[in-house]
Design an enzyme around this catalytic site. Structure first.
Site, PDB file in Angstrom:
ATOM      1  N   LYS A 220       0.830  -1.204   0.000  1.00 41.14           N
ATOM      2  CA  LYS A 220       0.000   0.000   0.000  1.00 41.14           C
ATOM      3  C   LYS A 220       0.862   1.252   0.000  1.00 41.14           C
ATOM      4  O   LYS A 220       0.632   2.191  -0.770  1.00 41.14           O
ATOM      5  CB  LYS A 220      -0.915   0.009   1.223  1.00 41.14           C
ATOM      6  CG  LYS A 220      -1.837   1.232   1.285  1.00 41.14           C
ATOM      7  CD  LYS A 220      -2.191   1.624   2.714  1.00 41.14           C
ATOM      8  CE  LYS A 220      -1.041   2.327   3.406  1.00 41.14           C
ATOM      9  NZ  LYS A 220      -1.429   2.908   4.719  1.00 41.14           N
ATOM     10  N   CYS A 290     -18.733   4.909   6.445  1.00 39.97           N
ATOM     11  CA  CYS A 290     -18.679   3.442   6.522  1.00 39.97           C
ATOM     12  C   CYS A 290     -17.647   3.019   7.567  1.00 39.97           C
ATOM     13  O   CYS A 290     -16.604   2.440   7.260  1.00 39.97           O
ATOM     14  CB  CYS A 290     -18.350   2.864   5.147  1.00 39.97           C
ATOM     15  SG  CYS A 290     -18.754   1.108   4.976  1.00 39.97           S
ATOM     16  N   CYS A 297     -25.165   3.762   8.299  1.00 44.21           N
ATOM     17  CA  CYS A 297     -25.927   3.318   7.129  1.00 44.21           C
ATOM     18  C   CYS A 297     -27.132   4.217   6.855  1.00 44.21           C
ATOM     19  O   CYS A 297     -27.513   4.413   5.699  1.00 44.21           O
ATOM     20  CB  CYS A 297     -26.379   1.868   7.300  1.00 44.21           C
ATOM     21  SG  CYS A 297     -25.013   0.677   7.391  1.00 44.21           S
ATOM     22  N   CYS A 300     -26.180   6.985   4.645  1.00 48.35           N
ATOM     23  CA  CYS A 300     -25.444   6.591   3.443  1.00 48.35           C
ATOM     24  C   CYS A 300     -26.372   6.525   2.230  1.00 48.35           C
ATOM     25  O   CYS A 300     -27.431   5.894   2.279  1.00 48.35           O
ATOM     26  CB  CYS A 300     -24.775   5.234   3.659  1.00 48.35           C
ATOM     27  SG  CYS A 300     -23.804   4.663   2.246  1.00 48.35           S
ATOM     28  N   CYS A 306     -26.331  -1.362  -0.909  1.00 45.21           N
ATOM     29  CA  CYS A 306     -25.219  -2.055  -0.235  1.00 45.21           C
ATOM     30  C   CYS A 306     -25.674  -3.425   0.246  1.00 45.21           C
ATOM     31  O   CYS A 306     -26.581  -3.534   1.078  1.00 45.21           O
ATOM     32  CB  CYS A 306     -24.730  -1.225   0.939  1.00 45.21           C
ATOM     33  SG  CYS A 306     -23.382  -2.023   1.863  1.00 45.21           S
TER      34      CYS A 306
END
Length: 312
Positions: A220, A290, A297, A300, A306
């Site tokens: 990463k 998230c 949620c 969102c 989702c």
């Protein structure tokens, strides 16, 4: 010379071919160490075919993966490549647009305190690239706010390869504390800085393979260093936020168990032009909405799209 079967198939304007595809993540490109670092996040398939002829007696039918090309009148001369729909997650484009909308304010910690914001703008390009790499090494298992604080203290002491090598371990540890695993990072920073001085004249490598080979530098960090320091998109940088969100959205064919496994699965289908954007976008989304525990949620835009929303 064409077989009778091939002539017949050409006459009706189609050709049956078996297909072999190979695709995978692009490797890092070697960059020139003399060019000023862009310090911004921004950068196919070989087709094989084989024909077959009928045989008089075939005991067992052979199963073939087939695709159809357009006839010669419908395509240019020498256009041999076949394109078939690759696997992609359901509704992923709408999910991505919703995340972009939720992230339009650019007000997550990563937006102000990420690796792009931790280096000294007035420093020479070589020093800036070194500071980018160091900020990434410090950021592992550490919140952006803590990483930014450590970088600020280091820069106040003059953050260069030479200054780090002249600093004793105790002082370095005091300056970077309380980043995660700070004792190990003291060791890795010293080892990596020595390698950079000996092999790269104090600069950082311009290839993914050389970056990953440095002590304390993972995939990463290496992908982000290539993007931020060298302006080269070598792959998708996947941290714990990206790993978590990709699995919640089912953006892989099957659940993945590690960020590196997630990276490989994501690069199989996500268009390359989105690779440079996806890390910062999802990291900020993971910091604000998230969340690892008790994700928001209800707030969102992807709640209805989702797959994991109803199970959380």
């Amino acid at each position: 010379m064409c077989s009778p079967q091939e002539s017949s198939m050409n006459a009706v304007g189609v050709r049956m071919v078996t297909r072999s595809r190979s695709r995978g993540p692009a490797t890092g490109q070697q960059g020139s160490r003399e060019k000023p670092a862009p310090l911004r996040r921004e950068e196919a398939a070989a087709e094989g075919r084989k024909s077959y002829s009928p045989v008089k007696r075939q005991r067992k039918a052979q199963r073939l993966n087939v695709a159809y090309e357009a006839s010669e009148g419908e395509k240019g001369e020498g256009a041999e490549h076949l394109q078939s729909p690759a696997w992609e997650p359901q509704d992923w484009r709408q999910q991505l647009e919703n995340i972009r909308a939720m992230r339009s304010g650019k007000d997550a910690p990563v937006d102000q305190l990420g690796a792009e914001h931790c280096y000294d703008l007035s420093a020479p390009p070589k020093v800036r690239r070194y500071q980018v790499l160091l900020s990434l090494m410090l950021s592992s298992q550490t919140k952006d706010q803590v990483t930014a604080g450590a970088m600020q203290r280091l820069r106040a002491q003059g953050l260069t390869v030479d200054s780090i090598l002249q600093m004793d371990d105790s002082t370095l540890g005091t300056l970077i504390y309380p980043v995660g695993f700070w004792r190990n990072k003291v060791k890795y920073i010293k080892q990596t800085s020595a390698i950079l001085q000996q092999r790269y004249d104090g600069d950082i490598p311009a290839s993914l393979a050389e970056l990953v080979a440095l002590p304390g530098v993972g995939p990463k960090m290496a992908h982000l260093a290539m993007a931020v320091a060298w302006g080269t998109v070598s792959g998708i940088a996947v941290d714990t936020h990206v790993h978590r969100i990709v699995n919640r959205l089912r953006w892989t064919k099957k659940a993945t168990k590690s960020p590196e496994e997630t990276r490989r699965a994501l690069e199989e289908w996500l268009p390359r032009e989105l690779w440079s954007e996806i890390n910062g976008l999802l990291v900020g989304f993971g910091q604000q909405t998230c969340l690892p525990l008790r994700p928001r949620c209800q707030a969102c835009l992807n709640q209805a799209l989702c797959p994991a929303a109803h199970g959380l």
